[in-house]
Write a protein that holds these residues in place. Structure first.
Motif, PDB file in Angstrom:
ATOM      1  N   ILE A 110       0.938  -1.064   0.191  1.00  0.00           N
ATOM      2  CA  ILE A 110       0.160  -0.573   0.102  1.00  0.00           C
ATOM      3  C   ILE A 110       0.548   1.326  -0.109  1.00  0.00           C
ATOM      4  CG2 ILE A 110      -1.786   1.328   1.615  1.00  0.00           C
ATOM      5  CD1 ILE A 110      -3.208  -1.532   1.446  1.00  0.00           C
ATOM      6  N   ALA A 111       1.797   0.847   0.444  1.00  0.00           N
ATOM      7  CA  ALA A 111       2.945   2.443   0.870  1.00  0.00           C
ATOM      8  C   ALA A 111       3.273   2.888  -0.336  1.00  0.00           C
ATOM      9  CB  ALA A 111       4.209   2.083   1.783  1.00  0.00           C
ATOM     10  N   SER A 112       3.561   1.563  -1.731  1.00  0.00           N
ATOM     11  CA  SER A 112       4.239   1.386  -2.526  1.00  0.00           C
ATOM     12  C   SER A 112       3.803   2.126  -3.423  1.00  0.00           C
ATOM     13  CB  SER A 112       4.617   0.441  -2.965  1.00  0.00           C
ATOM     14  OG  SER A 112       5.320   0.076  -4.358  1.00  0.00           O
ATOM     15  N   ALA A 113       1.934   1.536  -3.523  1.00  0.00           N
ATOM     16  CA  ALA A 113       1.179   2.162  -4.437  1.00  0.00           C
ATOM     17  C   ALA A 113       1.035   3.616  -4.282  1.00  0.00           C
ATOM     18  CB  ALA A 113      -0.337   1.678  -3.962  1.00  0.00           C
ATOM     19  N   PHE A 114       0.940   4.664  -2.897  1.00  0.00           N
ATOM     20  CA  PHE A 114       0.806   5.636  -2.383  1.00  0.00           C
ATOM     21  C   PHE A 114       2.257   6.191  -2.772  1.00  0.00           C
ATOM     22  CE2 PHE A 114      -2.937   4.583   1.687  1.00  0.00           C
ATOM     23  CZ  PHE A 114      -3.296   4.574   0.664  1.00  0.00           C
ATOM     24  N   GLY A 115       3.167   5.448  -2.770  1.00  0.00           N
ATOM     25  CA  GLY A 115       4.062   6.325  -3.150  1.00  0.00           C
ATOM     26  C   GLY A 115       4.556   6.703  -5.257  1.00  0.00           C
ATOM     27  N   ASN A 116       3.798   5.406  -5.604  1.00  0.00           N
ATOM     28  CA  ASN A 116       3.843   6.286  -7.165  1.00  0.00           C
ATOM     29  C   ASN A 116       2.448   7.364  -7.137  1.00  0.00           C
ATOM     30  OD1 ASN A 116       5.698   4.381  -8.381  1.00  0.00           O
ATOM     31  ND2 ASN A 116       4.143   2.334  -7.566  1.00  0.00           N
ATOM     32  N   LEU A 117       1.800   7.139  -7.023  1.00  0.00           N
ATOM     33  CA  LEU A 117       1.024   8.353  -6.899  1.00  0.00           C
ATOM     34  C   LEU A 117       1.323   9.575  -6.708  1.00  0.00           C
ATOM     35  CD1 LEU A 117      -2.370   6.803  -5.498  1.00  0.00           C
ATOM     36  CD2 LEU A 117      -1.919   7.307  -8.098  1.00  0.00           C
ATOM     37  N   VAL A 118       2.228   9.701  -5.992  1.00  0.00           N
ATOM     38  CA  VAL A 118       2.780  10.616  -5.651  1.00  0.00           C
ATOM     39  C   VAL A 118       3.632  11.478  -5.828  1.00  0.00           C
ATOM     40  CG1 VAL A 118       4.082  11.895  -3.199  1.00  0.00           C
ATOM     41  CG2 VAL A 118       2.612  10.807  -2.732  1.00  0.00           C
ATOM     42  N   SER A 119       5.333  10.744  -6.313  1.00  0.00           N
ATOM     43  CA  SER A 119       5.964  10.573  -8.042  1.00  0.00           C
ATOM     44  C   SER A 119       5.532  11.477  -8.980  1.00  0.00           C
ATOM     45  CB  SER A 119       7.189   9.623  -7.586  1.00  0.00           C
ATOM     46  OG  SER A 119       5.897   8.145  -8.002  1.00  0.00           O
ATOM     47  N   ASN A 120       4.250  10.455  -8.877  1.00  0.00           N
ATOM     48  CA  ASN A 120       3.877  10.934 -10.449  1.00  0.00           C
ATOM     49  C   ASN A 120       3.445  12.209 -10.235  1.00  0.00           C
ATOM     50  OD1 ASN A 120       4.442   8.762 -11.851  1.00  0.00           O
ATOM     51  ND2 ASN A 120       2.185   8.424 -11.639  1.00  0.00           N
ATOM     52  N   ALA A 121       2.828  13.044  -8.893  1.00  0.00           N
ATOM     53  CA  ALA A 121       2.433  13.795  -9.262  1.00  0.00           C
ATOM     54  C   ALA A 121       4.252  15.563  -8.833  1.00  0.00           C
ATOM     55  CB  ALA A 121       1.685  14.420  -8.122  1.00  0.00           C
ATOM     56  N   ILE A 122       4.793  14.321  -8.500  1.00  0.00           N
ATOM     57  CA  ILE A 122       5.941  16.007  -8.799  1.00  0.00           C
ATOM     58  C   ILE A 122       6.348  15.264 -10.163  1.00  0.00           C
ATOM     59  CG2 ILE A 122       8.767  15.368  -7.635  1.00  0.00           C
ATOM     60  CD1 ILE A 122       7.194  13.971  -5.060  1.00  0.00           C
TER      61      ILE A 122
END
Length: 188
Positions: free
Chosen positions: A79-91
């Protein structure tokens, strides 16, 4: 020296690609079940916020809005990996001085919603249904500049499937995007 630097950049890109392909292969394999635990969401969001600041290098205005106290049942790492992918895409897709806001809320129906809202380049509606396909890119000319492997949202999709969760995308080209993960009430 320049050629060695280029080779190092290419080797780094290949390492990221192989790591993402291995992660995706593991998620797609039915022999690996979800290692479920119960964990608090707030520390995950705090860690993502710290990672986002480091990844951005101070170029973006990154904050956490509403982060409700809640616990989730599932694989914390996935779940942290999935959330992290969304955050890195936003950046990756938000221009300098743009705004990115993370949040987690529990809706009236008991579902938990993690969201990443950005003031980035946005996505045209015809691309949204295909975003979670492997290697799909909205703008192929930006693929090298952004540094992604094209597998991040495919990984997110498979993590969410394993947790009976859904990805909701609200975006307007040129006006930013909001990516939300809705975890079912049975997991919150």
């Amino acid at each position: 020296k320049r050629y060695l630097e280029l080779m190092q950049e290419q080797a780094k890109s290949m390492r990221h690609l192989v790591a993402d392909l291995l992660a995706l292969s593991t998620l797609e394999s039915e022999q690996y079940g979800v290692a479920e635990t119960t964990f608090a969401v707030a520390p995950v969001v705090d860690a993502l916020l710290a990672d986002a600041h480091a990844l951005s290098g101070g170029v973006h205005d990154i904050s956490a809005a509403q982060v409700e106290v809640a616990e989730v049942i599932g694989s914390r790492d996935e779940i942290a990996s999935a959330f992290g992918n969304l955050v890195s895409n936003a950046i990756r897709y938000t221009p300098p001085r743009g705004r990115i806001v993370l949040g987690f809320r529990v809706d009236d129906d008991g579902s938990g919603v993690f969201s990443v809202q950005d003031s980035g380049i946005g996505i045209a509606p015809e691309h949204i249904p295909r975003l979670t396909e492997r290697f799909y890119r909205v703008d192929r000319s930006r693929s090298r500049a952004t540094g992604g492997t094209g597998l991040g949202l495919a990984i997110v999709k498979h993590v969410l499937l394993r947790h009976q969760a859904t990805l909701e995308i609200d975006s307007i080209a040129g006006s930013g995007s909001t990516f939300s993960v809705r975890l079912p009430a049975s997991r919150v």
